[in-house]
Write an enzyme that holds these catalytic residues in place. Structure first.
Site, short mmCIF file in Angstrom:
data_model
loop_
_atom_site.label_atom_id
_atom_site.label_comp_id
_atom_site.label_asym_id
_atom_site.label_seq_id
_atom_site.Cartn_x
_atom_site.Cartn_y
_atom_site.Cartn_z
N ASP A 189 0.84 -1.21 0.00
CA ASP A 189 0.00 0.00 0.00
C ASP A 189 0.88 1.25 0.00
OD1 ASP A 189 0.45 1.07 2.78
OD2 ASP A 189 -0.37 -0.88 3.36
N HIS A 235 8.34 -5.50 -1.23
CA HIS A 235 7.42 -6.45 -1.89
C HIS A 235 6.57 -5.78 -2.97
CE1 HIS A 235 7.68 -9.49 1.70
NE2 HIS A 235 8.76 -9.49 0.94
N CYS A 264 7.65 -6.16 -21.83
CA CYS A 264 8.73 -5.16 -22.00
C CYS A 264 9.31 -4.70 -20.67
CB CYS A 264 8.23 -3.97 -22.81
SG CYS A 264 7.08 -2.88 -21.93
N CYS A 277 -0.52 -2.68 -22.58
CA CYS A 277 0.65 -2.03 -21.98
C CYS A 277 0.87 -0.70 -22.70
CB CYS A 277 1.88 -2.92 -22.09
SG CYS A 277 3.41 -2.04 -21.63
N CYS A 293 4.56 -0.93 -24.65
CA CYS A 293 4.85 -1.78 -25.82
C CYS A 293 3.60 -2.14 -26.61
CB CYS A 293 5.59 -3.05 -25.38
SG CYS A 293 4.57 -4.23 -24.49
N GLY A 298 4.60 -4.80 13.31
CA GLY A 298 3.41 -5.41 12.71
C GLY A 298 3.72 -6.43 11.63
N THR A 299 4.76 -7.22 11.84
CA THR A 299 5.05 -8.29 10.88
C THR A 299 5.19 -9.60 11.63
OG1 THR A 299 6.56 -9.07 9.16
CG2 THR A 299 7.53 -7.65 10.86
N GLU A 326 0.90 -8.92 19.02
CA GLU A 326 1.24 -10.09 19.83
C GLU A 326 2.61 -10.58 19.40
OE1 GLU A 326 -1.18 -13.32 17.09
OE2 GLU A 326 -2.24 -12.27 18.69
N ALA A 332 -0.84 -1.07 16.63
CA ALA A 332 0.19 -0.17 16.07
C ALA A 332 -0.21 1.29 16.23
CB ALA A 332 0.40 -0.50 14.60
C1 BJW Z 1 -0.73 -5.95 14.27
C2 BJW Z 1 -2.00 -5.41 14.20
C3 BJW Z 1 -2.13 -4.15 14.74
C4 BJW Z 1 -2.14 -7.30 13.32
N1 BJW Z 1 -1.08 -3.55 15.28
N2 BJW Z 1 0.31 -5.35 14.81
C5 BJW Z 1 14.17 -19.39 4.24
C6 BJW Z 1 15.08 -18.36 4.05
C7 BJW Z 1 14.92 -17.45 3.00
C8 BJW Z 1 13.83 -17.55 2.14
C9 BJW Z 1 12.96 -18.60 2.34
C10 BJW Z 1 13.13 -19.49 3.35
N3 BJW Z 1 12.14 -20.39 3.26
C11 BJW Z 1 11.34 -20.04 2.21
C12 BJW Z 1 11.82 -18.94 1.66
C13 BJW Z 1 11.23 -18.25 0.50
C14 BJW Z 1 10.02 -17.40 0.76
C15 BJW Z 1 9.49 -17.47 2.18
O1 BJW Z 1 9.83 -16.69 3.05
N4 BJW Z 1 8.56 -18.37 2.44
C16 BJW Z 1 7.98 -18.50 3.78
C17 BJW Z 1 6.53 -18.93 3.64
C18 BJW Z 1 8.83 -19.45 4.60
N5 BJW Z 1 10.38 -16.06 0.45
C19 BJW Z 1 10.37 -15.62 -0.80
O2 BJW Z 1 10.06 -16.34 -1.74
C20 BJW Z 1 10.81 -14.20 -1.03
N6 BJW Z 1 11.82 -14.18 -2.01
C21 BJW Z 1 13.02 -14.69 -1.79
O3 BJW Z 1 13.32 -15.29 -0.76
O4 BJW Z 1 13.89 -14.41 -2.81
C22 BJW Z 1 15.11 -15.11 -2.83
C23 BJW Z 1 14.92 -16.14 -3.85
C24 BJW Z 1 14.46 -15.79 -5.07
C25 BJW Z 1 14.31 -16.75 -6.02
C26 BJW Z 1 14.56 -18.07 -5.72
C27 BJW Z 1 14.99 -18.41 -4.44
C28 BJW Z 1 15.18 -17.45 -3.50
C29 BJW Z 1 9.64 -13.38 -1.58
C30 BJW Z 1 8.58 -13.18 -0.58
C31 BJW Z 1 7.40 -12.43 -1.21
C32 BJW Z 1 6.25 -12.28 -0.24
N7 BJW Z 1 5.12 -11.77 -0.94
C33 BJW Z 1 3.93 -11.45 -0.19
C34 BJW Z 1 2.83 -10.98 -1.17
C35 BJW Z 1 3.17 -9.60 -1.70
C36 BJW Z 1 2.09 -9.03 -2.55
C37 BJW Z 1 0.78 -8.92 -1.80
O5 BJW Z 1 0.66 -8.12 -0.84
O6 BJW Z 1 -0.15 -9.62 -2.20
O7 BJW Z 1 4.21 -10.41 0.76
S1 BJW Z 1 3.33 -12.80 0.84
C38 BJW Z 1 2.85 -11.78 2.20
O8 BJW Z 1 3.65 -12.03 3.39
C39 BJW Z 1 3.17 -10.34 1.75
C40 BJW Z 1 3.68 -9.74 3.02
O9 BJW Z 1 4.45 -8.58 2.73
C41 BJW Z 1 4.47 -10.86 3.64
C42 BJW Z 1 4.72 -10.70 5.12
O10 BJW Z 1 3.53 -10.64 5.82
P1 BJW Z 1 3.41 -9.70 7.10
O11 BJW Z 1 3.50 -8.28 6.70
O12 BJW Z 1 4.34 -10.16 8.15
O13 BJW Z 1 1.88 -9.95 7.50
P2 BJW Z 1 1.25 -11.12 8.38
O14 BJW Z 1 -0.20 -11.17 8.09
O15 BJW Z 1 2.02 -12.38 8.26
O16 BJW Z 1 1.47 -10.61 9.88
C43 BJW Z 1 0.78 -9.49 10.35
C44 BJW Z 1 1.35 -9.16 11.72
O17 BJW Z 1 0.72 -7.97 12.15
C45 BJW Z 1 1.08 -10.23 12.78
O18 BJW Z 1 2.29 -10.46 13.50
C46 BJW Z 1 0.03 -9.57 13.69
O19 BJW Z 1 0.21 -9.91 15.07
C47 BJW Z 1 0.33 -8.12 13.50
N8 BJW Z 1 -0.82 -7.24 13.66
N9 BJW Z 1 -2.83 -6.35 13.57
C48 BJW Z 1 0.13 -4.21 15.30
N10 BJW Z 1 -3.35 -3.54 14.74
#
Ligand code: BJW
Length: 232
Positions: free
Chosen positions: A91, A106, A117, A133, A136, A173-174, A201, A217
């Site tokens: 966002d 992200h 392209c 697009c 292109c 908040g992650t 949490e 937050a």
């Molecule tokens: C509050 C609240 C309030 C609630 N106040 N708090 C080990 C090491 C390295 C990499 C990996 C690994 N194992 C696997 C991987 C690869 C993978 C990965 O991590 N997978 C996991 C499932 C294990 N990672 C990737 O693939 C990444 N790329 C990569 O590693 O590249 C290297 C590579 C490339 C090519 C080949 C090989 C390696 C890319 C990750 C892309 C993530 N994409 C998304 C979608 C983005 C688009 C979209 O928005 O639709 O990103 S997935 C989703 O999760 C999104 C988020 O940014 C991301 C993180 O989520 P976030 O922000 O933490 O949200 P939540 O919902 O999980 O948590 C919310 C938190 O807020 C909670 O804690 C609540 O308590 C809190 N909360 N209300 C304060 N009011």
């Protein structure tokens, strides 16, 4: 600092791993469309998922957490210090609150990229298979400018360079479940940088942080910013 979905939760954007089952999150498994394999397999569903979120984003507003981080950035800049704000969120609420420097590791929902392209452009409308697009002229080649699983997050060199210079690392908040962002805290520890978690949490890697504070937050971030500015 790395921000996650919790920062925008109180602006009504939802988080990924919530279990309340409301709004757009009830209609889609948010993890399914977040892969490069899902897009060619079912582009209509992936576009629908992001179109719904884009519409929701356009009517959303920044909350007190976003504004507190602007206050911090401004105060630090006055004393020639720096806040590096890295967000996993797609966002634009930090920018709308007034943050001047935001790294979107992200991607950004209000941009489209062309798979033919590779041009990136601003995009505020629904996106679909009939769109052309502007660069292109290809049809059906636009995708949301977001980083899916298996794709390389953006600006990683700049992020690691900023981490190496930091004296404090804060995660807000992650859930600490998606890498590489989830690994920043352990890298900060190796570098001897102080670490703090602010969350509703404890996250998956809460035990790696030196300091932890829990609460919404919109309350916890302004309170922490007040604390930082009072102590400096
Ligand atoms: C509050 C609240 C309030 C609630 N106040 N708090 C080990 C090491 C390295 C990499 C990996 C690994 N194992 C696997 C991987 C690869 C993978 C990965 O991590 N997978 C996991 C499932 C294990 N990672 C990737 O693939 C990444 N790329 C990569 O590693 O590249 C290297 C590579 C490339 C090519 C080949 C090989 C390696 C890319 C990750 C892309 C993530 N994409 C998304 C979608 C983005 C688009 C979209 O928005 O639709 O990103 S997935 C989703 O999760 C999104 C988020 O940014 C991301 C993180 O989520 P976030 O922000 O933490 O949200 P939540 O919902 O999980 O948590 C919310 C938190 O807020 C909670 O804690 C609540 O308590 C809190 N909360 N209300 C304060 N009011």
């Amino acid at each position: 600092m790395v921000a996650g979905a919790g920062v925008s939760a109180e602006s009504g954007l939802g988080t990924f791993r919530d279990k309340n089952g409301s709004g757009i999150w009830a209609r889609f498994d948010p993890m399914k469309p977040a892969t490069p394999e899902a897009f060619p397999r079912d582009p209509v569903e992936v576009h629908a998922f992001y179109n719904a979120r884009r519409r929701n984003l356009i009517t959303a507003a920044p909350n007190a957490a976003h504004f507190a981080l602007v206050r911090l950035e401004t105060a630090l800049a006055k004393r020639r210090d720096e806040l590096t704000l890295v967000t996993q969120n797609i966002d634009d609420l930090h920018e709308r609150a007034g943050s001047r420097q935001v790294m979107h590791m992200h991607g950004e929902l209000l941009k489209a990229s062309c798979v033919a392209c590779e041009t990136i452009q601003p995009w505020r409308e629904d996106l679909g298979l009939r769109d052309r697009c502007p660069a292109c002229g290809g049809i059906g080649v636009l995708r949301p400018r977001v980083v899916w699983f298996g794709e390389m997050p953006l600006a990683m060199d700049e992020i690691y360079a900023a981490l190496r210079k930091a004296d404090l690392f804060v995660a807000i908040g992650t859930s600490g479940s998606v890498y590489p962002a989830a690994g920043f805290v352990s890298e900060a520890r190796v570098l001897g940088i102080r670490t703090r978690e602010i969350n509703l949490e404890p996250s998956d890697n809460a035990n790696q942080f030196d300091h932890r504070c829990y609460g919404p937050a919109s309350e916890a971030v302004p309170a922490w910013v007040d604390e930082v500015l009072a102590s400096t």
